[in-house]
Write an enzyme that holds these catalytic residues in place. Sequence first.
Site, mmCIF file in Angstrom:
data_model
loop_
_atom_site.group_PDB
_atom_site.id
_atom_site.type_symbol
_atom_site.label_atom_id
_atom_site.label_comp_id
_atom_site.label_asym_id
_atom_site.label_seq_id
_atom_site.Cartn_x
_atom_site.Cartn_y
_atom_site.Cartn_z
ATOM 1 N NE ARG A 27 -1.980 -1.540 3.287
ATOM 2 C CZ ARG A 27 -2.188 -1.189 4.673
ATOM 3 N NH1 ARG A 27 -3.240 -1.194 4.973
ATOM 4 N NH2 ARG A 27 -1.420 -1.619 6.133
ATOM 5 N NE ARG A 30 1.482 6.009 -2.720
ATOM 6 C CZ ARG A 30 0.545 6.206 -2.276
ATOM 7 N NH1 ARG A 30 0.987 6.643 -0.836
ATOM 8 N NH2 ARG A 30 -0.057 5.209 -2.014
ATOM 9 C CB CYS A 51 29.959 15.729 28.937
ATOM 10 S SG CYS A 51 29.839 14.354 27.475
ATOM 11 C CB CYS A 54 34.014 15.754 27.959
ATOM 12 S SG CYS A 54 33.113 15.994 26.761
ATOM 13 C CG ASP A 77 29.630 6.159 36.971
ATOM 14 O OD1 ASP A 77 31.191 5.753 37.623
ATOM 15 O OD2 ASP A 77 30.006 7.231 36.099
ATOM 16 C CG HIS A 114 30.495 16.181 23.633
ATOM 17 N ND1 HIS A 114 29.833 15.794 25.192
ATOM 18 C CD2 HIS A 114 29.154 17.165 23.087
ATOM 19 C CE1 HIS A 114 29.023 15.871 25.417
ATOM 20 N NE2 HIS A 114 27.789 16.912 24.178
ATOM 21 C CG ASN A 154 20.919 1.700 23.134
ATOM 22 O OD1 ASN A 154 20.697 0.909 22.185
ATOM 23 N ND2 ASN A 154 20.997 1.431 24.810
ATOM 24 N N GLY A 160 16.082 6.369 23.684
ATOM 25 C CA GLY A 160 16.792 7.200 25.029
ATOM 26 C C GLY A 160 17.524 7.707 25.260
ATOM 27 C CB SER A 162 19.595 12.690 27.815
ATOM 28 O OG SER A 162 20.629 11.546 28.552
ATOM 29 C CG HIS A 165 30.918 12.517 25.065
ATOM 30 N ND1 HIS A 165 31.794 13.026 25.255
ATOM 31 C CD2 HIS A 165 31.943 11.007 24.171
ATOM 32 C CE1 HIS A 165 33.108 13.268 25.246
ATOM 33 N NE2 HIS A 165 33.515 11.461 24.441
ATOM 34 C CG HIS A 167 28.184 7.010 25.301
ATOM 35 N ND1 HIS A 167 27.364 8.068 25.075
ATOM 36 C CD2 HIS A 167 27.785 5.705 25.896
ATOM 37 C CE1 HIS A 167 26.054 7.798 25.171
ATOM 38 N NE2 HIS A 167 25.977 6.929 26.124
ATOM 39 C CD GLN A 169 24.928 1.664 28.133
ATOM 40 O OE1 GLN A 169 24.825 1.618 28.484
ATOM 41 N NE2 GLN A 169 24.025 2.584 27.002
ATOM 42 C CD GLU A 183 21.288 -13.814 15.129
ATOM 43 O OE1 GLU A 183 22.702 -13.883 15.908
ATOM 44 O OE2 GLU A 183 20.860 -13.081 15.087
ATOM 45 C CG HIS A 282 24.273 -10.724 17.313
ATOM 46 N ND1 HIS A 282 22.828 -11.815 17.181
ATOM 47 C CD2 HIS A 282 23.590 -9.298 17.835
ATOM 48 C CE1 HIS A 282 21.671 -10.606 17.023
ATOM 49 N NE2 HIS A 282 22.063 -9.494 17.934
ATOM 50 C CG HIS A 297 25.675 -11.354 12.045
ATOM 51 N ND1 HIS A 297 26.028 -12.510 13.252
ATOM 52 C CD2 HIS A 297 24.685 -10.592 12.999
ATOM 53 C CE1 HIS A 297 24.943 -13.010 13.312
ATOM 54 N NE2 HIS A 297 24.032 -11.412 13.374
ATOM 55 C CE LYS A 311 7.026 -2.345 13.185
ATOM 56 N NZ LYS A 311 6.102 -2.522 12.775
HETATM 57 ZN ZN LIG Z 1 22.370 -11.176 14.381
HETATM 58 ZN ZN LIG Z 2 31.256 14.752 26.229
#
Ligand SMILES: [Zn+2]
Ligand SMILES: [Zn+2]
Length: 357
Positions: A27, A30, A51, A54, A77, A114, A154, A160, A162, A165, A167, A169, A183, A282, A297, A311
């Site tokens: 549908r 486009r 920050c 930094c 932290d 930064h 992320n 999420g 904020s 800088h 980075h 995790q 997998e 992964h 990968h 989404k």
């Molecule tokens: Zn995977």
């Molecule tokens: Zn920074």
Amino acid sequence: METSSLATWEQRWHPLREEWVVVAAHRQDRPWQGERAVVPATRVPEYVENCFFCPRNLRVSGARNPDYQSVFVFDNDHPCVGPDAPRQVEPPPGIYRNAPATGVARVVCYTPKHNTTLAELPVDQIAALLDAWRDQYLELGARPEIRHVLTFENKGEVVGVSNPHPHGQIYATNFVFKTIENEAAAGRRYYDEHRRVLFTDILRSELADGRRILFESASAVVFVPYFARYAYECYVAPKETHASLATMSASERRDLAVALKSLLVRYDNLWQMSFPYVLVLHQAPTDDGDYSGFHFHIECHPPLRKPHLLKYLAGPEIGGGNFLSDTRPEAKAAELLAVPDVHYRLRDVANLDETHA
Ligand SMILES: [Zn+2]
Ligand SMILES: [Zn+2]
């Protein structure tokens, strides 16, 4: 019906997750009309005093960051799993089980600057980041209590984050994250049945088709998978099978850095905005299992379908557990291929230099 030849309305099997993805792109698939995200022209400095990431700044824990020049890794932290998690947990009621949330959570700062992003880092620095990720995998994975090392980034407020800088995790846990467990099991079953590595066959199928390949070099590939769940979902992978970064050669890691950068630049160029995503490595679990058929990968899961349109996970995804996609992976790959492979912020700078010359 218009564009019926481009319409796709079918189910596609996700061989790594072993589940169906419903592609209902009959549908609204486009071509993108060229609207741009409105990005405020704020000038963010290279160093920001308040920050936590930094160089030389104090963090909430009271620790002071060193005057780092490249990648900087430290214990989170606010860890979600950590050595200080209570060893004594409340006995669970009835049939339930629980366990101490031990493990290690770390933050990986990609650069002291930064005001940059992974997409804008030179290939050398992305390669240095891959080296750091490998070192962390080896160090944390060697601990007997650590069964899995999840490395991820992320990026963007919509997922999420904020602090801009650059980075990522690391969660090193006493359990194997579910997607990796799935997998690994899918790969093992596939190997038992076909005597071939599942991911290698995925690469072979993608390369033979070619429509969703965004980048290919001697040792690395970037593609929108046939079974993508998110509109701009992409995989970055070495061609040779490696269970993790640990066994890749320096030249393979460099090729992977080039491949990853090429993707992230296309992402940013798509709407000329810093493109939000969840990027995840992964790599094979670090328990004592046999992961010889596990093919390392990197997956990128961008949450946006359009500049201001997320989404939304709803009935099918949250309620049923399978994804419904209203975009064709082939069309999304074509969009990504159509944008330049030089970052727009660099082009803007070059244009400015030209007008001032
Ligand atoms: Zn995977
Ligand atoms: Zn920074």
